[in-house]
Design an enzyme around this catalytic site. Sequence first.
Site, PDB file in Angstrom:
ATOM      1  N   SER A   1       0.811  -1.221   0.000  1.00  0.00           N
ATOM      2  CA  SER A   1       0.000   0.000   0.000  1.00  0.00           C
ATOM      3  C   SER A   1       0.839   1.263   0.000  1.00  0.00           C
ATOM      4  CB  SER A   1      -0.928   0.013   1.214  1.00  0.00           C
ATOM      5  OG  SER A   1      -0.183   0.066   2.416  1.00  0.00           O
TER       6      SER A   1
ATOM      7  N   CYS B   1       3.978   1.326  -1.394  1.00  0.00           N
ATOM      8  CA  CYS B   1       5.027   1.118  -2.395  1.00  0.00           C
ATOM      9  C   CYS B   1       4.611   1.733  -3.729  1.00  0.00           C
ATOM     10  CB  CYS B   1       5.290  -0.377  -2.568  1.00  0.00           C
ATOM     11  SG  CYS B   1       6.609  -0.748  -3.734  1.00  0.00           S
TER      12      CYS B   1
ATOM     13  N   GLY C   1       1.483  -5.651   6.368  1.00  0.00           N
ATOM     14  CA  GLY C   1       2.192  -4.441   6.755  1.00  0.00           C
ATOM     15  C   GLY C   1       1.284  -3.364   7.283  1.00  0.00           C
ATOM     16  N   SER C   2       0.660  -2.597   6.395  1.00  0.00           N
ATOM     17  CA  SER C   2      -0.066  -1.394   6.810  1.00  0.00           C
ATOM     18  C   SER C   2      -1.232  -1.688   7.741  1.00  0.00           C
ATOM     19  CB  SER C   2      -0.559  -0.628   5.581  1.00  0.00           C
ATOM     20  OG  SER C   2      -1.450  -1.414   4.814  1.00  0.00           O
TER      21      SER C   2
ATOM     22  N   GLU D   1      10.916   4.947  -3.803  1.00  0.00           N
ATOM     23  CA  GLU D   1       9.959   3.999  -4.364  1.00  0.00           C
ATOM     24  C   GLU D   1       8.887   3.647  -3.333  1.00  0.00           C
ATOM     25  OE1 GLU D   1      11.738   0.634  -6.332  1.00  0.00           O
ATOM     26  OE2 GLU D   1      13.368   1.857  -7.136  1.00  0.00           O
TER      27      GLU D   1
END
Length: 483
Positions: free
Chosen positions: A307, A309, A365-366, A420
């Site tokens: 999310s 990246c 992750g998020s 990035e």
Amino acid sequence: MSKHNIENDFKTGYTFDDVLLIPQRSSISSRKDTNLQSNLTKNIKLNIPIVSANMDTVTESSMAIKIASLGGIGIIHRFMTIEEQISEVLSVKRSEGIVIEQPVTINQDGNVGQIKELMSLHKIGGILVKDNSNKLLGIVTKRDLFFEYEDSKSVQDVMTKDLITAPEGTSLDDAKKIFINNKIEKLPIVNSSNELVGLITSKDIYKRDKFPISSKDDKGRLMVGAAIGVRQEDIERAVKLTEAGADTIVIDIAHGHSDHTINMLSKIKEKIGKADIIVGNVATGEGTKDLIEAGADAVKVGVGSGSICITRIVTGAGVPQLTAILDCVSIANEYKIPIIADGGIRNSGDITKAIAAGASTVMIGSMLAGTDESPGVIVSRPNGRYKMTRGMASLGAAVDRSIKETKSMDEEEMLEYVPEGVEALVQYRGQASEVIGKLVGGLRSGLSYCNSKNIDELQKNSKFIRITGAGKAESGAHDVLVD
């Protein structure tokens, strides 16, 4: 002139929102009957197929302890010194175990100030005191420090000397009886010479009963992984992390299908012995094959799908995540090596789809960055509470790395840096256990819709159907006002 032909060379890539799993006649009466055990690596099994991401806004020891207690595993991020990362791994390993083999101790010559620092650093409520020959002398707990304001005061003046101990080899059942009969919380283990060899705590026994599916190593300690890069000093980092007890080392590079990564994998395989190595990230079958043949015990899949990246936007390179998983799994299955789907997971249904496509586990992750256990503070905004998350290739992460590694920032280098990843706020979500509980519950329901009692059956039984944009819209709440 380009050699490509759009009719012959261009394949279509799909991600999770492009497909649904077709419901099937099911013999499963309750989702509680499903078994979510799956392989993280060739040699490590988890009781839930969820891994917390090695991001500096997601996984340090607090997150790793929580997710391991629930049956998954956390990967301690690498954007800290070797000593700091080792400390995080040790915090996980010392948090729970049949016997804590390396309990935190202080020498008899120490003082109250040092005890307070150790308690704060290791997040513990008691420290054993020993002499120069490792003989146990006493214990200092938080109770002993109530109203103790003189930091220069000697350890010997505040410690409790009359200790109940147990001999080396004491069983867990015997330890339980000692705790019950003596109403104590910590039981030091000593040998015949009264030298300290370990520690059992009542909290550990309680946790074993409360969290029966927690991820444990063969010594009863919570499992944890640790990430490294591909620089020369990362070889030393990998060795020291393994010595500290890390169960798996993750070589974490945005473009894992590279000579740097393959060479590092070969070198570390020679150095660290038994610890399994996870390598990534890749997005193709070719990348998966090269990493496996170089010695990978699991491969992490996902380029540009996270999310935070923006690799695909910046570089123009990447593969939609569902297609990437399918391609990588087709190769990994030949070698019996697990695939970790890293990125693109926004809800429990995406987890079901990723695993149905062949992934053994998913990396989150998020969604976990907004929980109490993630590093960082809660930020209040007029429309709610949030926590910060960021990609490890974001500008902010690059600046922090530069400062930590060199104690300074090369401004010219930073101006030339092409990020990035982005920095963003994610909604505060409370305790990680609540988030993980909902994800696990949704996955169990997904298995029941596919008439599958376990992960293996899901991967054999599942059938995908491609959907249109209208089908995607129909899948969510629509034609109503959602509060």
